[in-house]
Write a protein that holds these residues in place. Structure first.
Motif, short mmCIF file in Angstrom:
data_model
loop_
_atom_site.label_atom_id
_atom_site.label_comp_id
_atom_site.label_asym_id
_atom_site.label_seq_id
_atom_site.Cartn_x
_atom_site.Cartn_y
_atom_site.Cartn_z
N TYR A 41 0.82 -1.21 0.00
CA TYR A 41 0.00 0.00 0.00
C TYR A 41 0.86 1.26 0.00
CZ TYR A 41 -3.82 -3.05 1.53
OH TYR A 41 -4.77 -4.05 1.63
N VAL A 42 0.37 2.26 -0.72
CA VAL A 42 0.89 3.63 -0.65
C VAL A 42 -0.31 4.57 -0.60
CG1 VAL A 42 3.08 3.16 -1.84
CG2 VAL A 42 1.07 3.83 -3.16
N THR A 43 -0.08 5.76 -0.12
CA THR A 43 -1.13 6.77 -0.10
C THR A 43 -0.62 8.05 -0.75
OG1 THR A 43 -0.49 7.65 2.06
CG2 THR A 43 -2.11 5.88 2.05
N THR A 44 -1.56 8.89 -1.12
CA THR A 44 -1.23 10.25 -1.56
C THR A 44 -2.14 11.21 -0.82
OG1 THR A 44 -2.81 10.17 -3.40
CG2 THR A 44 -0.53 9.52 -3.90
N ALA A 45 -1.71 12.44 -0.71
CA ALA A 45 -2.52 13.48 -0.10
C ALA A 45 -3.06 14.39 -1.20
CB ALA A 45 -1.70 14.31 0.88
N LEU A 46 -4.28 14.86 -1.01
CA LEU A 46 -4.91 15.81 -1.92
C LEU A 46 -5.03 17.15 -1.21
CD1 LEU A 46 -7.77 13.49 -3.15
CD2 LEU A 46 -5.75 14.14 -4.44
N ASP A 47 -4.71 18.22 -1.92
CA ASP A 47 -4.89 19.53 -1.30
C ASP A 47 -6.25 20.11 -1.69
OD1 ASP A 47 -4.65 20.71 -3.85
OD2 ASP A 47 -2.65 21.51 -3.47
N THR A 48 -6.54 21.29 -1.22
CA THR A 48 -7.86 21.89 -1.45
C THR A 48 -8.11 22.23 -2.92
OG1 THR A 48 -6.92 24.03 -0.81
CG2 THR A 48 -8.10 22.79 0.89
N ASN A 84 -7.26 19.98 -5.20
CA ASN A 84 -7.28 18.64 -5.75
C ASN A 84 -5.96 18.22 -6.39
OD1 ASN A 84 -9.02 16.45 -5.54
ND2 ASN A 84 -9.58 16.55 -7.70
N ASN A 85 -4.86 18.88 -6.02
CA ASN A 85 -3.54 18.44 -6.46
C ASN A 85 -3.13 17.25 -5.61
OD1 ASN A 85 -3.03 20.60 -8.37
ND2 ASN A 85 -2.90 21.93 -6.58
N GLU A 86 -2.54 16.25 -6.24
CA GLU A 86 -2.17 15.02 -5.55
C GLU A 86 -0.66 14.96 -5.32
OE1 GLU A 86 -3.55 10.38 -5.80
OE2 GLU A 86 -3.45 11.50 -7.67
N SER A 87 -0.28 14.56 -4.13
CA SER A 87 1.14 14.44 -3.79
C SER A 87 1.75 13.20 -4.44
CB SER A 87 1.30 14.33 -2.27
OG SER A 87 0.87 13.05 -1.82
N ALA A 88 3.04 13.06 -4.26
CA ALA A 88 3.73 11.82 -4.65
C ALA A 88 3.31 10.71 -3.69
CB ALA A 88 5.24 12.04 -4.59
N TYR A 89 3.61 9.47 -4.06
CA TYR A 89 3.31 8.34 -3.20
C TYR A 89 4.05 8.45 -1.86
CZ TYR A 89 1.38 5.62 -7.17
OH TYR A 89 0.64 5.16 -8.22
N SER A 90 3.40 7.96 -0.82
CA SER A 90 4.05 7.83 0.48
C SER A 90 5.03 6.67 0.43
CB SER A 90 2.99 7.53 1.54
OG SER A 90 2.43 6.23 1.31
N ASN A 91 5.69 6.44 1.54
CA ASN A 91 6.47 5.20 1.68
C ASN A 91 5.51 4.02 1.61
OD1 ASN A 91 8.87 6.60 2.04
ND2 ASN A 91 8.67 6.64 4.25
N GLU A 92 5.99 2.92 1.10
CA GLU A 92 5.18 1.71 0.96
C GLU A 92 5.14 0.93 2.27
OE1 GLU A 92 5.47 -1.21 -2.61
OE2 GLU A 92 6.71 -2.04 -1.00
N VAL A 93 3.97 0.38 2.56
CA VAL A 93 3.82 -0.58 3.66
C VAL A 93 3.19 -1.84 3.09
CG1 VAL A 93 3.61 1.19 5.44
CG2 VAL A 93 1.55 0.26 4.37
N HIS A 94 3.40 -2.96 3.77
CA HIS A 94 2.77 -4.19 3.28
C HIS A 94 1.98 -4.84 4.40
CE1 HIS A 94 6.19 -6.34 5.06
NE2 HIS A 94 5.43 -7.42 5.02
N ALA A 95 1.00 -5.62 3.98
CA ALA A 95 0.14 -6.35 4.93
C ALA A 95 -0.04 -7.76 4.41
CB ALA A 95 -1.21 -5.66 5.04
N VAL A 96 0.09 -8.72 5.33
CA VAL A 96 -0.15 -10.13 5.02
C VAL A 96 -1.48 -10.48 5.68
CG1 VAL A 96 0.67 -12.50 5.26
CG2 VAL A 96 2.30 -10.60 4.97
N ILE A 97 -2.47 -10.85 4.87
CA ILE A 97 -3.80 -11.14 5.36
C ILE A 97 -3.85 -12.62 5.76
CG2 ILE A 97 -6.27 -10.99 4.89
CD1 ILE A 97 -4.63 -8.30 4.65
N PRO A 98 -4.12 -12.90 7.03
CA PRO A 98 -4.15 -14.30 7.46
C PRO A 98 -5.41 -15.02 7.00
CG PRO A 98 -4.74 -12.88 9.27
CD PRO A 98 -4.38 -11.98 8.11
N PHE A 99 -5.39 -16.32 7.09
CA PHE A 99 -6.59 -17.11 6.81
C PHE A 99 -7.53 -16.94 7.99
CE2 PHE A 99 -9.05 -21.06 6.54
CZ PHE A 99 -9.50 -20.94 5.23
N PRO A 100 -8.81 -16.64 7.72
CA PRO A 100 -9.74 -16.38 8.84
C PRO A 100 -9.98 -17.59 9.72
CG PRO A 100 -10.89 -16.28 6.72
CD PRO A 100 -9.44 -16.55 6.44
#
Length: 70
Positions: free
Chosen positions: A45-52, A54-70
């Motif tokens: 996952y990465v995120t971006t910020a939007l200003d008022t 509607n300009n979009e920033s560059a990507y944030s640092n990446e994070v990862h998630a491992v989804i377990p079996f329920p």
């Protein structure tokens, strides 16, 4: 920042992308739950910020998630 109006969340299946935007509308909160995440998957996952203007920033640092079996 005072001019941030929201965030976009992007998800990829491998590190460094490519990423796909997963929110339909800008997210106002600083937390997000990926309701479409599948069990036994790893997502990047990465995120971006939007200003008022509607300009979009560059990507944030990446994070990862491992989804377990329920």
């Amino acid at each position: 920042s005072s001019n941030v109006s929201g965030y976009n969340i992007y998800r990829g299946a491998q590190t460094a992308g490519p990423y796909t935007k997963i929110n339909a509308f800008p997210v106002a909160a600083t937390t997000y739950t990926d309701a479409a995440a599948q069990a036994r998957a790893t997502y990047y996952y990465v995120t971006t910020a939007l200003d008022t203007n509607n300009n979009e920033s560059a990507y944030s640092n990446e994070v990862h998630a491992v989804i377990p079996f329920p």
